[in-house]
Design a protein around this motif. Structure first.
Motif, PDB file in Angstrom:
ATOM      1  N   TYR A   1      35.143  53.591  -2.625  1.00  0.00           N
ATOM      2  CA  TYR A   1      34.801  52.489  -3.125  1.00  0.00           C
ATOM      3  C   TYR A   1      34.813  51.538  -1.780  1.00  0.00           C
ATOM      4  CZ  TYR A   1      39.809  51.681  -1.877  1.00  0.00           C
ATOM      5  OH  TYR A   1      41.064  51.725  -1.233  1.00  0.00           O
ATOM      6  N   VAL A   2      34.713  50.273  -1.743  1.00  0.00           N
ATOM      7  CA  VAL A   2      34.382  49.489  -0.663  1.00  0.00           C
ATOM      8  C   VAL A   2      35.431  48.455  -0.758  1.00  0.00           C
ATOM      9  CG1 VAL A   2      32.753  47.863   0.556  1.00  0.00           C
ATOM     10  CG2 VAL A   2      31.715  49.845  -0.472  1.00  0.00           C
ATOM     11  N   ASP A   3      36.206  48.016   0.551  1.00  0.00           N
ATOM     12  CA  ASP A   3      36.869  47.026   0.395  1.00  0.00           C
ATOM     13  C   ASP A   3      36.476  45.963   1.471  1.00  0.00           C
ATOM     14  OD1 ASP A   3      38.300  48.021   2.480  1.00  0.00           O
ATOM     15  OD2 ASP A   3      39.962  48.593   1.742  1.00  0.00           O
ATOM     16  N   TYR A   4      37.000  44.707   1.313  1.00  0.00           N
ATOM     17  CA  TYR A   4      36.363  43.763   2.340  1.00  0.00           C
ATOM     18  C   TYR A   4      37.739  42.919   2.923  1.00  0.00           C
ATOM     19  CZ  TYR A   4      32.352  44.156  -0.692  1.00  0.00           C
ATOM     20  OH  TYR A   4      31.138  44.588  -1.172  1.00  0.00           O
ATOM     21  N   LYS A   5      37.487  42.474   4.217  1.00  0.00           N
ATOM     22  CA  LYS A   5      38.805  41.853   4.856  1.00  0.00           C
ATOM     23  C   LYS A   5      38.607  40.435   4.324  1.00  0.00           C
ATOM     24  CE  LYS A   5      38.757  40.588   9.485  1.00  0.00           C
ATOM     25  NZ  LYS A   5      38.612  40.849  10.801  1.00  0.00           N
ATOM     26  N   ILE A   6      39.742  40.012   3.797  1.00  0.00           N
ATOM     27  CA  ILE A   6      39.669  38.356   3.616  1.00  0.00           C
ATOM     28  C   ILE A   6      40.387  37.617   4.493  1.00  0.00           C
ATOM     29  CG2 ILE A   6      40.166  36.469   2.041  1.00  0.00           C
ATOM     30  CD1 ILE A   6      40.470  38.993  -0.321  1.00  0.00           C
ATOM     31  N   PHE A   7      39.863  37.009   5.494  1.00  0.00           N
ATOM     32  CA  PHE A   7      40.641  36.137   6.584  1.00  0.00           C
ATOM     33  C   PHE A   7      40.841  34.614   6.049  1.00  0.00           C
ATOM     34  CE2 PHE A   7      40.025  33.288  10.193  1.00  0.00           C
ATOM     35  CZ  PHE A   7      41.023  33.652  10.751  1.00  0.00           C
ATOM     36  N   LEU A   8      41.917  34.110   6.067  1.00  0.00           N
ATOM     37  CA  LEU A   8      42.255  32.842   5.677  1.00  0.00           C
ATOM     38  C   LEU A   8      42.778  31.922   6.740  1.00  0.00           C
ATOM     39  CD1 LEU A   8      42.580  31.158   2.702  1.00  0.00           C
ATOM     40  CD2 LEU A   8      44.758  31.397   3.573  1.00  0.00           C
ATOM     41  N   HIS A   9      42.382  30.920   6.874  1.00  0.00           N
ATOM     42  CA  HIS A   9      43.260  30.029   7.989  1.00  0.00           C
ATOM     43  C   HIS A   9      43.194  28.747   7.362  1.00  0.00           C
ATOM     44  CE1 HIS A   9      44.112  29.048  12.261  1.00  0.00           C
ATOM     45  NE2 HIS A   9      43.384  27.779  12.025  1.00  0.00           N
ATOM     46  N   THR A  10      44.345  27.915   7.571  1.00  0.00           N
ATOM     47  CA  THR A  10      44.399  26.596   6.749  1.00  0.00           C
ATOM     48  C   THR A  10      45.313  25.908   7.404  1.00  0.00           C
ATOM     49  OG1 THR A  10      45.010  25.729   4.490  1.00  0.00           O
ATOM     50  CG2 THR A  10      46.114  27.619   5.077  1.00  0.00           C
ATOM     51  N   ASN A  11      45.360  24.453   7.093  1.00  0.00           N
ATOM     52  CA  ASN A  11      46.490  23.561   7.376  1.00  0.00           C
ATOM     53  C   ASN A  11      46.855  23.151   6.185  1.00  0.00           C
ATOM     54  OD1 ASN A  11      44.542  21.692   6.662  1.00  0.00           O
ATOM     55  ND2 ASN A  11      44.539  20.547   8.638  1.00  0.00           N
ATOM     56  N   SER A  12      46.599  23.658   5.005  1.00  0.00           N
ATOM     57  CA  SER A  12      46.988  22.820   3.749  1.00  0.00           C
ATOM     58  C   SER A  12      48.241  23.364   3.389  1.00  0.00           C
ATOM     59  CB  SER A  12      46.248  23.459   2.665  1.00  0.00           C
ATOM     60  OG  SER A  12      46.775  23.251   1.397  1.00  0.00           O
ATOM     61  N   LYS A  13      49.127  22.308   2.912  1.00  0.00           N
ATOM     62  CA  LYS A  13      50.378  22.635   2.462  1.00  0.00           C
ATOM     63  C   LYS A  13      50.389  23.558   1.317  1.00  0.00           C
ATOM     64  CE  LYS A  13      51.539  17.736   3.746  1.00  0.00           C
ATOM     65  NZ  LYS A  13      50.022  17.797   3.905  1.00  0.00           N
ATOM     66  N   ALA A  14      49.419  23.756   0.599  1.00  0.00           N
ATOM     67  CA  ALA A  14      49.391  24.615  -0.549  1.00  0.00           C
ATOM     68  C   ALA A  14      49.608  25.938  -0.105  1.00  0.00           C
ATOM     69  CB  ALA A  14      48.148  24.341  -1.311  1.00  0.00           C
ATOM     70  N   PHE A  15      49.289  26.254   1.040  1.00  0.00           N
ATOM     71  CA  PHE A  15      49.435  27.734   1.374  1.00  0.00           C
ATOM     72  C   PHE A  15      50.832  27.764   2.183  1.00  0.00           C
ATOM     73  CE2 PHE A  15      45.036  27.548   0.477  1.00  0.00           C
ATOM     74  CZ  PHE A  15      44.633  28.605  -0.031  1.00  0.00           C
ATOM     75  N   THR A  16      51.496  29.163   1.953  1.00  0.00           N
ATOM     76  CA  THR A  16      52.762  29.462   2.676  1.00  0.00           C
ATOM     77  C   THR A  16      52.253  29.850   4.174  1.00  0.00           C
ATOM     78  OG1 THR A  16      53.481  30.400   0.450  1.00  0.00           O
ATOM     79  CG2 THR A  16      54.896  30.870   2.572  1.00  0.00           C
ATOM     80  N   ALA A  17      51.425  30.739   4.348  1.00  0.00           N
ATOM     81  CA  ALA A  17      51.281  31.185   5.826  1.00  0.00           C
ATOM     82  C   ALA A  17      49.953  30.442   6.149  1.00  0.00           C
ATOM     83  CB  ALA A  17      50.905  32.656   5.707  1.00  0.00           C
ATOM     84  N   LYS A  18      49.675  30.106   7.421  1.00  0.00           N
ATOM     85  CA  LYS A  18      48.697  29.343   7.725  1.00  0.00           C
ATOM     86  C   LYS A  18      47.550  30.154   8.056  1.00  0.00           C
ATOM     87  CE  LYS A  18      50.914  25.793   6.982  1.00  0.00           C
ATOM     88  NZ  LYS A  18      50.788  25.625   5.637  1.00  0.00           N
ATOM     89  N   THR A  19      47.834  31.580   8.446  1.00  0.00           N
ATOM     90  CA  THR A  19      46.688  32.393   8.695  1.00  0.00           C
ATOM     91  C   THR A  19      47.091  33.532   7.874  1.00  0.00           C
ATOM     92  OG1 THR A  19      47.744  32.786  10.678  1.00  0.00           O
ATOM     93  CG2 THR A  19      45.454  32.142  10.709  1.00  0.00           C
ATOM     94  N   SER A  20      46.232  34.432   7.577  1.00  0.00           N
ATOM     95  CA  SER A  20      46.317  35.624   6.928  1.00  0.00           C
ATOM     96  C   SER A  20      45.211  36.396   6.955  1.00  0.00           C
ATOM     97  CB  SER A  20      46.659  35.348   5.445  1.00  0.00           C
ATOM     98  OG  SER A  20      46.100  34.807   4.663  1.00  0.00           O
ATOM     99  N   CYS A  21      45.438  37.695   6.687  1.00  0.00           N
ATOM    100  CA  CYS A  21      44.323  38.660   6.710  1.00  0.00           C
ATOM    101  C   CYS A  21      44.606  40.015   5.788  1.00  0.00           C
ATOM    102  CB  CYS A  21      44.002  39.303   8.082  1.00  0.00           C
ATOM    103  SG  CYS A  21      42.725  40.196   8.484  1.00  0.00           S
ATOM    104  N   VAL A  22      43.887  40.384   4.734  1.00  0.00           N
ATOM    105  CA  VAL A  22      44.283  41.167   3.783  1.00  0.00           C
ATOM    106  C   VAL A  22      42.896  42.107   3.521  1.00  0.00           C
ATOM    107  CG1 VAL A  22      46.116  39.936   2.848  1.00  0.00           C
ATOM    108  CG2 VAL A  22      43.856  39.805   1.950  1.00  0.00           C
TER     109      VAL A  22
END
Length: 164
Positions: free
Chosen positions: A29-50
């Motif tokens: 199967y194929v998986d994809y990297k999801i990179f997230l960068h935010t300054n939103s208070k909604a998110f616990t971590a400001k950057t993440s990569c899964v």
């Protein structure tokens, strides 16, 4: 009167680096990297990569739909079994579609309030583990799971080191 500058909340989400896992076997199967960068208070971590695969996106969308009531959940790119063109082309189209899906989802306040979304984006928990965690049956709370992943950030360090 002085204008108070409120920094705009910005969330960047990218779907990148598709990789074929178990190549050459029937359960590849194929998986994809999801990179997230935010300054939103909604998110616990400001950057993440899964890394996530299409099947997990399908699960996520179904869950969001269940909890969002009347709020429309964005569409996922189709699960096309019949595809004309190269596999690479298909994977790239799907990557774009998944990114557009997530971009729309993270801009929606209702969808953002679903902790499954946060665990999907900011922890490497599997789907059953996410379910358990959301229902309070996991060993960690949602926030703990995300912070734990952020601290360990194995995914992150690895990605950085592998850069050419």
């Amino acid at each position: 009167a002085q204008a108070v500058f409120v920094p705009q909340e910005l969330t960047t989400v990218r779907v990148q680096d598709p990789r074929v896992q178990n190549e050459g076997s029937w359960n590849s199967y194929v998986d994809y990297k999801i990179f997230l960068h935010t300054n939103s208070k909604a998110f616990t971590a400001k950057t993440s990569c899964v890394r996530r695969r299409y099947r997990e996106f399908v699960w996520l969308r179904r869950q969001l739909q269940k909890n969002a009531g009347l709020v429309p959940v964005p569409e996922l790119p189709g699960k096309s079994t019949f595809f004309v063109g190269s596999t690479d082309e298909f994977i790239e189209k799907r990557r774009q579609g998944l990114q557009q899906f997530l971009e729309k989802v993270v801009q929606n306040v209702v969808l953002l309030s679903d902790s499954r979304l946060h665990l999907f984006l900011q922890s490497q928990l599997s789907v059953p583990e996410i379910e358990a965690c959301v229902q309070g049956q996991g060993s960690q709370t949602v926030t703990e799971a995300i912070l734990h992943y952020a601290m360990s950030n194995c995914g992150w360090v690895q990605e950085e080191e592998n850069r050419p």
